[in-house]
Scaffold this motif. Structure first.
Motif, PDB file in Angstrom:
ATOM      1  N   LEU A 132       0.825  -1.208   0.000  1.00  0.00           N
ATOM      2  CA  LEU A 132       0.000   0.000   0.000  1.00  0.00           C
ATOM      3  C   LEU A 132       0.860   1.259   0.000  1.00  0.00           C
ATOM      4  O   LEU A 132       0.537   2.238  -0.685  1.00  0.00           O
ATOM      5  N   GLU A 154      -5.876  -6.021  -3.953  1.00  0.00           N
ATOM      6  CA  GLU A 154      -7.318  -6.143  -3.721  1.00  0.00           C
ATOM      7  C   GLU A 154      -7.639  -6.290  -2.235  1.00  0.00           C
ATOM      8  O   GLU A 154      -8.667  -5.805  -1.768  1.00  0.00           O
ATOM      9  N   THR A 155      -6.767  -6.951  -1.475  1.00  0.00           N
ATOM     10  CA  THR A 155      -7.024  -7.120  -0.041  1.00  0.00           C
ATOM     11  C   THR A 155      -6.929  -5.810   0.720  1.00  0.00           C
ATOM     12  O   THR A 155      -7.454  -5.699   1.816  1.00  0.00           O
ATOM     13  N   TRP A 170      -7.163   1.479   1.199  1.00  0.00           N
ATOM     14  CA  TRP A 170      -6.838   2.460   0.162  1.00  0.00           C
ATOM     15  C   TRP A 170      -7.944   3.513   0.079  1.00  0.00           C
ATOM     16  O   TRP A 170      -7.676   4.708   0.025  1.00  0.00           O
ATOM     17  N   ASN A 171      -9.195   3.059   0.073  1.00  0.00           N
ATOM     18  CA  ASN A 171     -10.319   3.996   0.008  1.00  0.00           C
ATOM     19  C   ASN A 171     -10.380   4.867   1.260  1.00  0.00           C
ATOM     20  O   ASN A 171     -10.686   6.061   1.176  1.00  0.00           O
ATOM     21  N   ASN A 181      -1.557   1.027  -7.941  1.00  0.00           N
ATOM     22  CA  ASN A 181      -2.388  -0.166  -8.012  1.00  0.00           C
ATOM     23  C   ASN A 181      -2.319  -0.905  -6.680  1.00  0.00           C
ATOM     24  O   ASN A 181      -1.465  -1.765  -6.504  1.00  0.00           O
ATOM     25  N   PRO A 182      -3.218  -0.586  -5.744  1.00  0.00           N
ATOM     26  CA  PRO A 182      -3.184  -1.291  -4.458  1.00  0.00           C
ATOM     27  C   PRO A 182      -3.683  -2.725  -4.604  1.00  0.00           C
ATOM     28  O   PRO A 182      -4.472  -3.022  -5.502  1.00  0.00           O
ATOM     29  N   ARG A 196      -7.983  -2.829  -0.559  1.00  0.00           N
ATOM     30  CA  ARG A 196      -8.843  -1.838  -1.212  1.00  0.00           C
ATOM     31  C   ARG A 196      -9.601  -0.976  -0.197  1.00  0.00           C
ATOM     32  O   ARG A 196      -9.733   0.230  -0.370  1.00  0.00           O
TER      33      ARG A 196
END
Length: 117
Positions: free
Chosen positions: A8, A25-26, A31-32, A22-23, A28
């Motif tokens: 991250l 998927e785990t 990241w948001n 591109n973070p 996400r």
């Protein structure tokens, strides 16, 4: 969690340098959360302020998103990567003087009114 933190933080640095952040998927949700918290970041004359843990708590309560302490540590590590990039341009060799930055926008009466009411 150490691997996720590194991925991250690398995504934050990549997005700040103009590359595609591109973070994984785990990560996400983290990241948001970081994007939301960073959007409300405050600034001082030398640059951005760090995100405070109290702001993370308020954000979690507002969005009803429970977050464990290890997730908060990752968010703060992402913030540190952001701050490191933001202040890297301001670093200069010791003993070298630098002039204050000058705005390219001329000072007008309308701009003064917008700033000070």
């Amino acid at each position: 969690m150490n691997r996720l933190r590194k991925q991250l933080c690398a995504a934050v640095t990549a997005s700040l340098t103009g590359q595609k952040g591109n973070p994984p998927e785990t990560g996400r949700a983290l990241w948001n959360a970081f994007q939301g918290l960073s959007a409300t970041r405050t600034y001082h004359p030398a640059g951005p302020n760090p995100i405070q843990p109290s702001e993370v708590l308020a954000w979690c309560q507002l969005h009803r998103m429970p977050m464990e302490p290890r997730h908060v540590e990752i968010l703060l590590a992402m913030d540190q990567a952001y701050l490191d990039h933001a202040y890297a341009a301001a670093k200069r060799p010791e003993g070298v003087k630098a002039m204050a930055p000058v705005s390219k926008t001329p000072l007008t009466a309308g701009l003064l009114d917008a700033m000070f009411g």
